[in-house]
Design an enzyme around this catalytic site. Structure first.
Site, PDB file in Angstrom:
ATOM      1  N   GLY A  14      29.183  33.040  44.894  1.00  0.00           N
ATOM      2  CA  GLY A  14      29.533  34.253  45.641  1.00  0.00           C
ATOM      3  C   GLY A  14      29.542  33.975  47.137  1.00  0.00           C
ATOM      4  N   THR A 141      22.869  32.131  49.719  1.00  0.00           N
ATOM      5  CA  THR A 141      22.870  33.345  48.905  1.00  0.00           C
ATOM      6  C   THR A 141      22.376  34.504  49.773  1.00  0.00           C
ATOM      7  OG1 THR A 141      21.780  34.599  47.156  1.00  0.00           O
ATOM      8  CG2 THR A 141      20.619  32.661  47.887  1.00  0.00           C
ATOM      9  N   ILE A 142      23.047  35.646  49.649  1.00  0.00           N
ATOM     10  CA  ILE A 142      22.559  36.792  50.420  1.00  0.00           C
ATOM     11  C   ILE A 142      21.227  37.281  49.847  1.00  0.00           C
ATOM     12  CG2 ILE A 142      24.843  37.591  51.154  1.00  0.00           C
ATOM     13  CD1 ILE A 142      24.333  39.988  49.127  1.00  0.00           C
ATOM     14  N   ASP A 143      20.936  36.889  48.586  1.00  0.00           N
ATOM     15  CA  ASP A 143      19.719  37.383  47.924  1.00  0.00           C
ATOM     16  C   ASP A 143      18.443  36.741  48.487  1.00  0.00           C
ATOM     17  OD1 ASP A 143      21.435  38.815  46.380  1.00  0.00           O
ATOM     18  OD2 ASP A 143      21.021  37.768  44.504  1.00  0.00           O
ATOM     19  N   MET A 185      22.038  45.015  46.562  1.00  0.00           N
ATOM     20  CA  MET A 185      22.128  43.785  45.768  1.00  0.00           C
ATOM     21  C   MET A 185      20.769  43.108  45.651  1.00  0.00           C
ATOM     22  SD  MET A 185      25.782  41.967  46.394  1.00  0.00           S
ATOM     23  CE  MET A 185      27.177  42.458  45.389  1.00  0.00           C
ATOM     24  N   GLY A 186      20.718  42.106  44.823  1.00  0.00           N
ATOM     25  CA  GLY A 186      19.469  41.394  44.534  1.00  0.00           C
ATOM     26  C   GLY A 186      19.383  41.249  43.029  1.00  0.00           C
ATOM     27  N   HIS A 278      29.478  45.154  47.125  1.00  0.00           N
ATOM     28  CA  HIS A 278      29.934  43.970  47.870  1.00  0.00           C
ATOM     29  C   HIS A 278      30.084  44.189  49.363  1.00  0.00           C
ATOM     30  CE1 HIS A 278      30.601  42.815  43.745  1.00  0.00           C
ATOM     31  NE2 HIS A 278      30.627  41.558  44.168  1.00  0.00           N
ATOM     32  N   ILE A 279      29.933  45.429  49.810  1.00  0.00           N
ATOM     33  CA  ILE A 279      29.898  45.676  51.264  1.00  0.00           C
ATOM     34  C   ILE A 279      28.840  44.770  51.904  1.00  0.00           C
ATOM     35  CG2 ILE A 279      28.999  47.402  52.913  1.00  0.00           C
ATOM     36  CD1 ILE A 279      30.489  49.508  51.300  1.00  0.00           C
ATOM     37  N   GLN A 280      27.766  44.540  51.145  1.00  0.00           N
ATOM     38  CA  GLN A 280      26.656  43.726  51.681  1.00  0.00           C
ATOM     39  C   GLN A 280      27.014  42.255  51.826  1.00  0.00           C
ATOM     40  OE1 GLN A 280      22.897  45.352  49.379  1.00  0.00           O
ATOM     41  NE2 GLN A 280      24.804  45.786  48.307  1.00  0.00           N
TER      42      GLN A 280
END
Ligand code: F6P
Length: 354
Positions: A14, A141-143, A185-186, A278-280
């Site tokens: 992603g 990863t954004i997570d 998300m997460g 997905h804005i995040q």
């Protein structure tokens, strides 16, 4: 003296804000510090199935991409050359095309590859390294749930975006005296929910690491009403573990919606739900993410120059280091339910539904 002349770079999994900053830094450093040529491989390792699609990345190609979200190389979270799905004679077959991918990299004159990606991409990078490919990793990863690195770029931007959204939800929730659920998300860890929840002044935060009940959330809403607060903001991480009663009715859709419906049913109050999705993952990276991504990009190129193949750059105690990819993959960094951040949140009255 390194025998490297040309490196390849690809982005897998992603996307995350900051990918372009890594690409830019790697191209600049490779060219300016080492006089290497850089080849951009499109769409993760899939790009090496069709080598003709790869192209040289010059300083001109990376000019102006620092503030851009996404990745100029494209990405996929499906491709894996060790189990590549293809259709033959009308049937889906899974083939190991890793030899082809390695041979195609050599055909392009690529001496070493920088693989920017999350856990899945790093696992592929490790398998390619074990087959002899010279490869280094950059975690993404954004997570922010990779244990080998204290932080991944993209996380700060995602937290900022989610916080801005919670701020906006706040005013409408207060005006309408509503319970507002915000799903963030997460997938496996609650970092975005926890940090954006604290930063956005949420009243309830639900994360995968802390079991909760809807009853506890509703009791908390009533408790808030007891001192005149007629609205409540509930931040929900998409990866929360549902209590058994909700698991039974879950149809695999948005957990935020499910939680919203359950709260409304039990509390008999008006609830509205926003799923940020997905804005995040989009938008311009924050200055913090741009700097971290730049540091990672330069460190990855230096790692190649030092022959540190099979390693991944990371941030530990605020310094850029490298770890063996083999020691990094599969190790998740979860929120510690007893950790300082959760204790801080509890100390200011935030409810975790437990
Ligand atoms: O791992 C990053 C992440 O954004 C998760 O938070 C989320 O569950 C997942 O990717 C979404 O992936 P996709 O883009 O395939 O929907």
């Amino acid at each position: 003296m390194s025998d490297i002349r040309c490196i390849g770079i690809c982005t897998g999994g992603g996307d995350a804000p900051g990918l372009n900053a890594v690409i830019r830094a790697a191209v600049k450093c490779a060219f300016l510090k080492y006089q290497w040529k850089v080849i951009g491989i499109p769409d993760g390792f899939d790009g090496l199935i069709w080598p003709e699609r790869s192209r040289e990345l010059t300083l001109k190609d990376v000019s102006g991409i620092l503030p851009r979200g996404g990745t100029i190389l494209g990405t996929t979270n499906r491709g894996n050359p060790f189990c590549y799905k293809t259709v033959e004679n009308g049937h889906e077959v899974i083939r190991d095309i890793s030899d082809e991918v390695i041979a195609n990299a050599a055909k392009l004159g690529i001496d070493a590859i920088i693989s920017i990606g999350g856990d899945g991409s790093q696992k592929i990078a490790l398998d390619l390294f074990r087959k002899g490919m010279k490869i280094v990793g950059v975690p993404k990863t954004i997570d922010n749930d990779l244990s080998a690195t204290e932080l991944t770029f993209g996380f700060d931007t995602a937290v900022q975006t989610a916080t801005e959204c919670i701020d906006k939800i706040h005013t409408t929730a207060e005006s309408h005296h509503r319970i507002m659920v915000v799903e963030v998300m997460g997938r496996d860890a609650g970092w975005i929910a926890l940090e954006a929840g604290i930063a956005g002044g949420a009243h309830v935060i639900l994360i995968p690491e802390i079991p909760f009940t809807v009853e506890n959330i509703c009791n908390y809403v009533t408790h808030r009403e007891g001192y005149g607060k007629r609205f409540t903001i509930v931040v929900v991480a998409e990866g929360i573990k549902l209590p058994p009663e909700l698991k039974q009715i879950s149809r695999g859709g948005s957990v935020g919606m499910l939680i919203g419906d359950a709260i409304s049913l039990v509390s008999r109050k008006e609830v509205r739900v926003s799923v940020l999705g997905h804005i995040q993952r989009g938008g311009s990276p924050t200055p913090f993410d741009r700097v971290l991504a730049t540091r990672f990009g330069v460190a990855a190129v230096d790692l190649i120059a030092q022959g540190g193949f099979g390693k991944m750059v990371c941030l530990q105690q605020e310094r850029i280091k490298a770890v063996d990819i083999a020691d990094a993959v599969g190790l998740m960094k979860a929120v510690d339910p007893q950790g300082e951040l959760v204790r801080t949140a509890r100390a200011i009255g935030i409810c975790f539904g437990d």
